[in-house]
Scaffold this motif. Sequence first.
Motif, PDB file in Angstrom:
ATOM      1  N   HIS B 129       0.803  -1.234   0.000  1.00 46.90           N
ATOM      2  CA  HIS B 129       0.000   0.000   0.000  1.00 46.90           C
ATOM      3  C   HIS B 129       0.826   1.270   0.000  1.00 46.90           C
ATOM      4  O   HIS B 129       0.315   2.371   0.245  1.00 46.90           O
ATOM      5  N   CYS B 347      -4.901   2.023   6.596  1.00 45.23           N
ATOM      6  CA  CYS B 347      -4.256   3.093   5.834  1.00 45.23           C
ATOM      7  C   CYS B 347      -5.153   3.629   4.728  1.00 45.23           C
ATOM      8  O   CYS B 347      -4.831   4.629   4.101  1.00 45.23           O
ATOM      9  N   CYS B 407      -2.343  -0.999  12.514  1.00 45.76           N
ATOM     10  CA  CYS B 407      -3.077  -1.642  11.416  1.00 45.76           C
ATOM     11  C   CYS B 407      -4.284  -2.425  11.933  1.00 45.76           C
ATOM     12  O   CYS B 407      -5.285  -2.558  11.254  1.00 45.76           O
ATOM     13  N   CYS B 410      -7.245  -4.578  10.198  1.00 38.05           N
ATOM     14  CA  CYS B 410      -7.081  -4.599   8.739  1.00 38.05           C
ATOM     15  C   CYS B 410      -6.436  -5.909   8.325  1.00 38.05           C
ATOM     16  O   CYS B 410      -6.793  -6.483   7.305  1.00 38.05           O
ATOM     17  N   LEU B 411      -5.444  -6.365   9.098  1.00 36.24           N
ATOM     18  CA  LEU B 411      -4.864  -7.665   8.779  1.00 36.24           C
ATOM     19  C   LEU B 411      -4.853  -8.610   9.966  1.00 36.24           C
ATOM     20  O   LEU B 411      -4.430  -9.757   9.840  1.00 36.24           O
ATOM     21  N   ASN B 429      -8.907  -2.345   3.049  1.00 36.81           N
ATOM     22  CA  ASN B 429      -8.731  -2.476   1.604  1.00 36.81           C
ATOM     23  C   ASN B 429      -8.730  -3.915   1.081  1.00 36.81           C
ATOM     24  O   ASN B 429      -8.639  -4.133  -0.118  1.00 36.81           O
TER      25      ASN B 429
HETATM   26  S1  SF4 Z   1      -1.945  -3.914   7.213  1.00 38.33           S
HETATM   27 FE1  SF4 Z   1      -3.681  -2.712   6.515  1.00 38.33          FE
HETATM   28  S2  SF4 Z   1      -3.436  -0.739   7.511  1.00 38.33           S
HETATM   29 FE2  SF4 Z   1      -1.497  -1.793   7.684  1.00 38.33          FE
HETATM   30  S3  SF4 Z   1      -0.317  -1.051   5.941  1.00 38.33           S
HETATM   31 FE3  SF4 Z   1      -1.299  -2.980   5.333  1.00 38.33          FE
HETATM   32  S4  SF4 Z   1      -3.197  -2.392   4.399  1.00 38.33           S
HETATM   33 FE4  SF4 Z   1      -2.465  -0.619   5.534  1.00 38.33          FE
END
Ligand code: SF4
Lengths: 210, 466
Positions: B129, B347, B407, B410-411, B429
């Motif tokens: 990203h 993000c 994060c 998100c993950l 995302n």
């Molecule tokens: S884990 Fe999610 S929030 Fe973190 S950099 Fe990757 S996409 Fe962005």
Amino acid sequence: MEGVETHRGIVATLDRANVDTDQIIPKQYLKSIKRTGFETGLFSDWRYLPDGTLSPEFELNQERFRRATVLVTRNNFGCGSSREHAVWAIVQYGFKAVIAPRVDRAAGRVPAFADIFAGNAVKNGLLTIQLSEDEVQAIFGMVERFPGLEMTIDLPEQRVILHMDEEESFRFDIAPAVKEHLIRGLDDIAITLEHSAAIDAYEAKTAASG
Amino acid sequence: MAKTLFEKLWDAHVVEVLPDGTSLLYIDRHLVHEVTSPQAFEGLRMADRSVRQPGKTFATMDHNVPTDDRDNIADPVSKAQIEALVENCSDSGVTLYGLDSDKQGIVHVMGPEQGLTLPGMTIVCGDSHTSTHGAFGTLAFGIGTSEVEHVLATQTLRQTKADTCKVEFTGKLQKGVTAKDMILKLIGMIGTAGGTGYVLEYAGEAIRALSMEERMTVCNMTIEGGARAGMIAPDETTIEYFTAREREFAPKGEALERAIAYWRSLPSDPDATFDREITVEVDKIVPQVTWGTSPGMVTDVTACVPGPDALPDFNRVDVERALEYMGLTAGTPITDIKIDTVFLGSCTNSRIEDLRRAAALIEGRKVAEGVRMLVVPGSEPVRKQAESEGLDAIFKASGAEWRFAGCSMCLAMNPDQLQPGERCASTSNRNFEGRQGKGGRTHLVSPEMAVAAAVEGHFVDVRTFV
Ligand code: SF4
């Protein structure tokens, strides 16, 4: 990294498109600060049952694919996260090559491999071979017909050869720089460092103007 | 010769064209985080090499950090990874915004915030990203760990020049439709591999009308369309990002004036040509919701869950698998889908404007019974700003949880995870299988859509939610 010229091994098939790197190696394995040991995480959400035993449903767990070293799959393999752990897991599990098709759709061409994955693969000596959709479909069919089917990948000749009663072979394209890199097993950083003078000059020039 | 923005940046950064046809590209800024860097630092040590430009390298920790109790990291493996980054940075002289820093945050939120991201730069990070930074008119893309090591050692990368693709967003967004819907719509159109091999330049009046933060949302998800980099030419909005507020690493005074003059020279020349052009009419975009396990499996909130027959661009088995994993039946109206969890963060959508818009919408309302909502600011400065505006109080009053930056879900590498079968409206995302927790089901939406779903307990068209 060692160079590779040819490789012969058993072919396994994974009939899924858009296999993302989260699938190839889920996040819980990314906590490691080592470079080894990622094979246990390969496809782990698919490969293991909740109790940790191997799932009989998952293709790669089938007896006929246990010793496979060539993975044949569908388009856009390795999309998503840039994690190189995905390539480490594939290599450490024992695969030497992944083969996937580019696909032509009305909306445009869908490549076999996602960009960052393909780049990471080269750095680790993993061959990523793009064939046409028909050719990959044909290989899927042959693997069904001939259990334990073996393939030879001839990198200098840019050919894959399927060893059946009557051999079949397909030609593939590969960027010359990538081919040379794989055959010679080059250390990128060492080569770039030979250009240190040019980097110094670039830095001096931009510092002066910037 | 007329050049595109990408070609201008490319030409300005080529150190040398190599005999094999690739180019050695100079990297102005290298951002580092804890997950994709340890093996790179180890590689350097083993080869007895050092970091060439520690001053151009900045690190933070985001992927693996807890967002509640930051002082006690329960998982020893996570803890070791965080400690490794601290040690690697201090050994090599790289500035680190760690858990004890008030600048810590998701690497793609932290960079622009601190002025580390400047128009005209090349920026890389071991994270896909990194495309986010293209919003500033930078050439920014994600790299693997071997390349992280290469940049640490040489401050360059070997690259093959990408093709260029212009994505023109024409018209004006309807009320309630956002930058997130623009990018989800584009991915739905071109597919998750549609941009492979291209650098996208986003242009058109609808892009010009976006704030810097909204532009980051668009560029962020470029990688979900298969392109490594997306960029937007600098304009007055970009310049204002640096003049309205001082940013630590951005030029100031006369140096800023000079920089601005350079930034104004970067937009693609009017007669520059692209290898491919795509037009998206934004007037027609309605709020988007993903229904499957790849960001390209997306549809209008007003539509129904599609079946394989309606989707010629997908393999039938893939659609069937996705529906099964998501626990959805073709023909179900999107607005009938009930959710258990709402994640506002990542993000893509965790900057102050995202939080402000979400807070404005949720103020005076309650998160529905049985729904859990997590609000995770993108960085510590965002968290403090939000708290100074009272946004945290609004979220908490409505029943949402308010966290430290990272994060997070998100993950789901830290303890913020979905349970198997749980369904989440997420502003992140990626909706891959298991992304937010093994067996978890993710629907990607805008912050506004996420809030509306939180309040109603199922998806609603935020345009009618006032
Ligand atoms: S884990 Fe999610 S929030 Fe973190 S950099 Fe990757 S996409 Fe962005």
